[in-house]
Design a protein around this motif. Sequence first.
Motif, mmCIF file in Angstrom:
data_model
loop_
_atom_site.group_PDB
_atom_site.id
_atom_site.type_symbol
_atom_site.label_atom_id
_atom_site.label_comp_id
_atom_site.label_asym_id
_atom_site.label_seq_id
_atom_site.Cartn_x
_atom_site.Cartn_y
_atom_site.Cartn_z
ATOM 1 N N ASP A 79 10.877 24.683 13.486
ATOM 2 C CA ASP A 79 9.917 24.217 14.888
ATOM 3 C C ASP A 79 8.512 23.986 13.787
ATOM 4 O OD1 ASP A 79 9.789 26.527 14.125
ATOM 5 O OD2 ASP A 79 10.123 26.995 16.918
ATOM 6 N N SER A 80 8.059 23.922 12.579
ATOM 7 C CA SER A 80 7.255 23.979 12.447
ATOM 8 C C SER A 80 6.480 22.986 12.724
ATOM 9 C CB SER A 80 6.836 24.873 10.938
ATOM 10 O OG SER A 80 6.933 23.703 10.105
ATOM 11 N N MET A 81 6.796 21.739 12.657
ATOM 12 C CA MET A 81 6.480 20.563 12.912
ATOM 13 C C MET A 81 6.818 19.356 13.876
ATOM 14 S SD MET A 81 4.229 20.038 10.074
ATOM 15 C CE MET A 81 2.979 19.103 10.097
ATOM 16 N N ASN A 82 6.846 20.437 15.184
ATOM 17 C CA ASN A 82 6.840 20.308 16.942
ATOM 18 C C ASN A 82 6.460 18.706 17.099
ATOM 19 O OD1 ASN A 82 6.487 22.300 17.800
ATOM 20 N ND2 ASN A 82 8.165 23.047 18.599
ATOM 21 N N GLU A 83 4.662 19.584 16.740
ATOM 22 C CA GLU A 83 4.345 18.891 18.116
ATOM 23 C C GLU A 83 3.287 18.397 16.805
ATOM 24 O OE1 GLU A 83 1.929 21.152 21.889
ATOM 25 O OE2 GLU A 83 1.510 21.812 19.140
ATOM 26 N N LEU A 84 3.752 18.242 15.578
ATOM 27 C CA LEU A 84 2.823 16.548 15.082
ATOM 28 C C LEU A 84 2.705 15.286 15.695
ATOM 29 C CD1 LEU A 84 2.048 15.706 12.381
ATOM 30 C CD2 LEU A 84 4.193 14.873 11.608
ATOM 31 N N ARG A 85 1.626 14.656 15.220
ATOM 32 C CA ARG A 85 1.069 13.676 16.194
ATOM 33 C C ARG A 85 1.340 12.415 15.834
ATOM 34 N NH1 ARG A 85 3.279 16.237 19.203
ATOM 35 N NH2 ARG A 85 2.570 16.922 21.692
ATOM 36 N N PRO A 86 1.447 11.029 15.626
ATOM 37 C CA PRO A 86 2.048 10.831 16.705
ATOM 38 C C PRO A 86 3.322 10.347 17.146
ATOM 39 C CG PRO A 86 1.921 8.518 15.266
ATOM 40 C CD PRO A 86 1.257 10.049 14.679
ATOM 41 N N ARG A 87 3.876 11.629 15.851
ATOM 42 C CA ARG A 87 5.169 11.438 16.277
ATOM 43 C C ARG A 87 6.057 12.721 15.352
ATOM 44 N NH1 ARG A 87 10.876 12.950 14.113
ATOM 45 N NH2 ARG A 87 11.990 10.760 13.990
ATOM 46 N N PRO A 88 6.281 13.972 16.091
ATOM 47 C CA PRO A 88 6.700 15.422 15.577
ATOM 48 C C PRO A 88 7.842 15.116 14.801
ATOM 49 C CG PRO A 88 7.950 15.082 17.978
ATOM 50 C CD PRO A 88 6.833 13.579 17.520
ATOM 51 N N ILE A 89 7.960 16.405 13.799
ATOM 52 C CA ILE A 89 8.853 15.939 12.816
ATOM 53 C C ILE A 89 9.932 17.494 13.412
ATOM 54 C CG2 ILE A 89 9.437 16.668 10.587
ATOM 55 C CD1 ILE A 89 7.053 15.719 9.873
ATOM 56 N N THR A 118 4.969 24.324 18.976
ATOM 57 C CA THR A 118 4.864 25.705 19.567
ATOM 58 C C THR A 118 5.092 26.500 19.697
ATOM 59 O OG1 THR A 118 6.875 24.640 20.493
ATOM 60 C CG2 THR A 118 5.042 23.171 21.039
ATOM 61 N N ASN A 119 5.483 26.789 18.328
ATOM 62 C CA ASN A 119 5.793 27.903 18.067
ATOM 63 C C ASN A 119 4.299 28.845 17.681
ATOM 64 O OD1 ASN A 119 6.786 30.240 16.751
ATOM 65 N ND2 ASN A 119 8.684 29.621 16.353
ATOM 66 N N PRO A 120 3.791 29.615 18.194
ATOM 67 C CA PRO A 120 2.547 30.635 17.078
ATOM 68 C C PRO A 120 3.004 31.673 15.974
ATOM 69 C CG PRO A 120 3.663 31.840 19.382
ATOM 70 C CD PRO A 120 4.392 30.845 18.864
ATOM 71 N N LYS A 121 3.787 31.426 16.084
ATOM 72 C CA LYS A 121 4.636 32.790 14.698
ATOM 73 C C LYS A 121 4.175 31.780 13.371
ATOM 74 C CE LYS A 121 9.265 30.733 13.158
ATOM 75 N NZ LYS A 121 10.916 31.397 12.853
ATOM 76 N N HIS A 122 4.028 30.151 13.266
ATOM 77 C CA HIS A 122 3.918 29.449 12.117
ATOM 78 C C HIS A 122 2.740 29.260 12.107
ATOM 79 C CE1 HIS A 122 7.552 28.459 11.759
ATOM 80 N NE2 HIS A 122 7.677 27.626 13.249
ATOM 81 N N LYS A 123 1.901 29.723 10.127
ATOM 82 C CA LYS A 123 0.242 30.165 10.204
ATOM 83 C C LYS A 123 -0.122 29.146 8.991
ATOM 84 C CE LYS A 123 0.376 33.096 13.329
ATOM 85 N NZ LYS A 123 -0.343 32.864 14.292
ATOM 86 N N PRO A 124 -1.526 28.891 8.871
ATOM 87 C CA PRO A 124 -1.369 27.638 7.907
ATOM 88 C C PRO A 124 -1.701 27.674 6.429
ATOM 89 C CG PRO A 124 -3.160 28.713 9.723
ATOM 90 C CD PRO A 124 -2.362 28.818 10.106
#
Length: 237
Positions: A132-142, A201-207
């Motif tokens: 779920d590392s890109m589930n809040e990408l805009r304009p379209r989630p991955i 939305t998952n805070p475990k994923h870091k840049p």
Amino acid sequence: MRFMTWWKRLDQRRIELGWSGAELARRAGIPYANINKYLNGKIEQPRGEEMQKLASAIGKSALWLRDGLELSDVEAAPIEGRLLPVAVVGKVEAGTFREVDDMDQSERELLSLPADDRFPSARLMAFDVSGDSMNELRPRPILPGDRVICVSYEDVAHEAPLRDGMVVVVERSRDGGQTREWSVKQIELYQDRTEYHPRSTNPKHKPIVVPRDPDADTGTLVEIIGLVRRVVNDLPF
């Protein structure tokens, strides 16, 4: 040969040609010490000219040496309406490092897709999305279960320099190239660094933060391998 690691392909081709490691080094114009490390898998995939030098020396393309694919399979001039074979290279999943052999041994699914309209001569590759590392990408989630369709960044880097907001597939390798992670990230550029960000939305994923300092050594190599151009999700039939 497609599902070998690149250095096993190199070694098998060397044997087919009847060459020693020293002869391969001479013909490629690469120091024998490096050749020896390549053939033993002690150095990860070489970059830039060395891969091309090795491929030319053994009479193959860099695409074959790196990916086990023939040029005729993926680099034929696109014809309007013609579909090209596109390999599903593997899975992108942030935070998951896999052994290179585990990633390379299974047979790859091939898709039939049109050439990219913006980069018609670039190689295409596809990745299955997990996590779920890109589930809040805009304009379209991955989302998990999606498939991202990319052009090889190596093929388009001269036309598409890095910029803020670019969505890419990043390869992060460690342990001398024995393990690697593939993940989708969005680029943020700063004066002293490049940051590859999850949008989750998952805070475990870091840049992933890469300093511009060429002498910085974090023990991990970060490389962009694909520029994401499409996201698809076929419904089950």
